[in-house]
Write an enzyme that holds these catalytic residues in place. Sequence first.
Site, PDB file in Angstrom:
ATOM      1  CE  LYS A   1      -3.701  -2.581   2.146  1.00 55.81           C
ATOM      2  NZ  LYS A   1      -4.346  -3.072   3.374  1.00 55.81           N
TER       3      LYS A   1
ATOM      4  CG  ASP B   1      -9.515  -0.269   4.889  1.00 57.78           C
ATOM      5  OD1 ASP B   1      -9.332  -0.433   3.666  1.00 57.78           O
ATOM      6  OD2 ASP B   1      -8.836  -0.806   5.770  1.00 57.78           O
TER       7      ASP B   1
ATOM      8  CD  GLN C   1      -3.158  -4.673   6.608  1.00 63.79           C
ATOM      9  OE1 GLN C   1      -3.061  -3.698   5.887  1.00 63.79           O
ATOM     10  NE2 GLN C   1      -3.830  -5.757   6.251  1.00 63.79           N
TER      11      GLN C   1
END
Length: 290
Positions: free
Chosen positions: A54, A121, A98
Site C-alpha cells: 500500500k 477502508d 491493518q
Amino acid sequence: MSATIIDGKQVASEVRAEVATGVAAFVERHGRAPGLATILVGDDAASAVYVGGKQKACAEVGIQGFDHRLPGDATREQLVALIEQLNADERVSGILCQLPLPGHLDGVEMTNLIAAEKDVDGLTVGSAGRLALGLPGLRPCTPAGVIRLLDHAGAQLSGAEAVVIGRSNLFGKPMAQLLLQRNATVTIAHSRTRDLEAVAARADVLIAAVGRAEMVRGRWIKPGATVIDVGINRLAEPPAGRRSSLVGDVCFDEAFPVAGAITPVPGGVGPMTIAQLLANTLQAAELQAG
Ligand code: NAP
C-alpha cells in the site's frame, strides 16, 4: 462460446493513472499531496507485505505515505493515542489500521476510532451506515473495485439478478448494498443457504467471496452470466497447466465455457483493492479540502 476475461490488472492500472492525475491537480490547487497513514501493529509477515504494498502504491501515484509501526505488545492506550493524533493531523487524508490486530486489541473498536472523513477502508460503523442509507461516503475498497470491474465489463446491473455468496462485513454486505444502489435485485447467500447451486444459477451477476477453493462449479452458472471471483486460496501446488498456486472460489476451467465474462485469479479482483484505496484517499483529501 467462452467467457470474456475481465482484466483486473488493466482496470486497476487505469484507476491508478486517474488517481495520479487527480493527485497532481490536488497538489497544484493545495500545495501539498493527499496523505495516507497506515498503522501496523506487531510483526505478522503477511500484514507487513500488505502494508508495504500500500505504501509503495501511494508513492507511485504521488500520495504521501505515513508508515506507522507499533510493537506487538503495544497497549490499547498507545494505539488510541496514535489514531487520535492521525485524526487531528491535517497532512493525513486517510487512515488505515491493518487487520487483524494482535489478540489483546479489538479491531472493531480501533477501526471505529478513525474519523469518518478519513475512513478510506470504509469499514467504520458510520461508513457502513451511510452506505446502507444511500448517503455519500467512503466505500469499502474491494466491493467498490468490483463495481468498477462490472462497469468495465459492461454488465447491466439495473434489474439484474445479482447473487453474492458470502456475507462478511468486509466484503459481502457492502457489495450487496452497492449492487442494490445500482438497482440490481440482490440475494446474499451464506453457509446456511439452502440449495446454493439453485440460488447461484439464477444469477445474471454472480459474485463469490467465500474463501473455499473452486467451490462454485460450472453447472452453478447461468449461461452468459458475469462471474466475479473474489476468493483468494493458496493450494499446495499449482493446478495442472497453471503457474500460480492461487485459485479463486470459482472453478475457472468449468466456469469459463459457460459464463459471459469472468475475473481470473490471480489478476482479477485482487489488483483492484489497492487501486481503490488510492482513489478513496484522493476522494477523502478532496472532501476535507472542501
Ligand atoms: P469471511 O469473513 O470468512 O466470510 C466468508 C463468507 O463465506 C461467510 O459469510 C460464510 O458464511 C460464507 N461461506 C463459508 N462457507 C460457505 C459455504 N460452504 N457455502 C456458502 N457460503 C459459505 O471472508 P471474506 O473476508 O469475506 O473473504 C472471502 C474471500 O475473499 C477470501 O478468500 C478472501 O481472501 C477473499 N478476499 C479478497 C480480497 C481481495 O481480492 N482484495 C478482499 C477481501 C476478501 P457464514 O457467514 O454463514 O459463515
